[in-house]
Design an enzyme around this catalytic site. Structure first.
Site: not given
Ligand code: 2HA
Ligand code: ZN
Length: 282
Positions: A116, A139, A141, A169, A210
Site C-alpha cells: 500500500e 492501516h 484490519h 470522546e 477491508h
Molecule cells: O496485507 O493490509 O491492504 C497488507 C494489507 C493490504
Molecule cells: Zn489491508
C-alpha cells in the site's frame, strides 16, 4: 546513532507490536508509515546505504520529494516486528521528482515496502499540505469497524454519526468525521486516490470489507485515533446485536454543546435530522 536506537524507530516498532496485540494484524495484514524529520534522519546517517537502485512508486508525490520514510515491508508480519525489526521494516527515500523510491536501511532478508505504498505516500502528501505536522499513516484490519461495513450504508456521514453516538470522546477526537471508501482492489492507485481525497479533510478513512486508515502527528495520536474509532465500533456492534433501535442517545445539540468547551467544530454535515429510528437509516 543506530537506527534501532532512535526514538522514532522505537515508537514505530512499538506501534506495530501494539497493533498486533489488539488483533488488528492477522498474518501480513496492515501497514504503517512515518515521515521522518530532517534531524531524525541526520541522527542515523551512519547506517543509511544510498547505493540501492530507484524503483517506481506507482504514483507521483511531488510534495514529498527528497523526504525519508520508515515503512513496514510488503508481505511482512506485524507480529515479527517485535523480534526482528530490521527484517520487517525499512527506511526509504523519495527522489526529487516524487516518482521513485529507494531502500536505505532494513528489509535485511529482502523484500520491498508495503503493498500500500502508493496509498501511504499519497495520504502523507495530502496530510502534509493541510498540516505539516502530520507524519504517521496507519492501516489495519479491526474486526468491529469491518463488520459495520456490512450493515451500515457506505456513507461517511452515516458512519461518523453512528460511531460518534457510541462515545462522547469520539467527536472530540475526530470532529471532522470519517470517510468511507467503497470496496476496491487494494494495493493500487485507484484506492490510493480515493483514500487521499478523504484525507484532504479527515483523519480517518474506512475501506469497506477491508479495514481502516488513520493519520496523526505522532504514533500516540494515530494509534489512539484508530483505537477510539474501533472501540466505538465495538460498542455499536454490541448495541446492534441487542436491538435495531436505541432507547436514548447523544443528540445533535449535545454534540454542538461540545464545540465550546473542547475548542472543536464538529462537522455539521453529520448532525442531520434522522427520519427513521432504525440504526443506520437516515
Ligand atoms: O496485507 O493490509 O491492504 C497488507 C494489507 C493490504
Ligand atoms: Zn489491508
Amino acid at each position: 546513532m543506530k537506527v534501532l536506537d532512535a526514538k522514532f524507530a522505537k515508537g514505530f516498532c512499538r506501534m506495530c507490536v501494539d497493533g498486533f496485540y489488539q488483533g488488528w494484524h492477522e498474518r501480513n495484514g496492515g501497514n504503517l508509515s512515518y515521515r521522518i524529520k530532517p534531524e531524525e534522519i541526520e541522527s542515523v546517517k551512519e547506517e543509511l546505504d544510498e547505493s540501492s537502485e530507484w524503483k517506481p512508486i506507482g504514483t507521483t508525490v511531488k510534495d514529498l520529494a527528497g523526504e525519508y520514510f520508515m515503512v513496514t515491508g510488503s508481505g511482512k508480519y506485524f507480529r515479527n516486528v517485535e523480534i526482528d525489526p530490521a527484517a520487517n521494516v525499512c527506511i526509504i527515500k523519495v527522489d526529487d521528482q516524487g516518482e521513485n523510491y529507494k531502500i536505505l536501511w532494513g528489509l535485511v532478508e529482502g523484500g520491498r515496502p508495503t503493498s500500500e505504498l502508493s496509498s501511504h505516500l499519497m495520504n502523507l502528501e495530502v496530510c502534509k499540505k493541510r498540516n505539516p505536522e502530520i507524519r504517521v499513516v496507519y492501516h489495519c484490519h479491526p474486526a468491529n469497524t469491518i463488520a459495520l461495513t456490512y450493515v451500515l450504508p457506505l456513507d461517511g456521514k452515516v458512519f461518523t454519526r453512528e460511531i460518534w453516538e457510541m462515545a462522547t470522546e469520539c467527536p472530540v477526537v475526530f470532529p471532522d468525521g470519517i470517510g468511507v471508501v467503497p470496496w476496491m482492489v487494494p494495493g493500487g492507485k485507484e484506492i490510493a486516490v480515493a483514500t487521499s481525497e478523504i484525507m484532504k479533510k479527515q483523519d480517518v478513512a474506512i475501506w469497506a470489507h477491508h479495514g481502516m486508515f488513520a493519520c496523526g502527528t505522532d504514533f500516540d495520536i494515530a494509534f489512539g485515533l484508530m483505537h477510539t474509532v474501533e472501540k466505538a465500533a465495538e460498542v455499536l456492534v454490541k448495541v446492534m446485536s441487542m436491538t435495531n433501535k436505541k432507547r436514548q442517545t447523544i443528540e445533535p445539540d449535545d454534540f454542538r454543546a461540545l464545540n465550546g468547551p473542547f475548542g472543536i467544530k464538529v462537522n455539521e454535515e453529520c448532525l442531520y435530522t434522522k427520519k427513521s429510528d432504525i440504526i443506520g437509516e437516515v
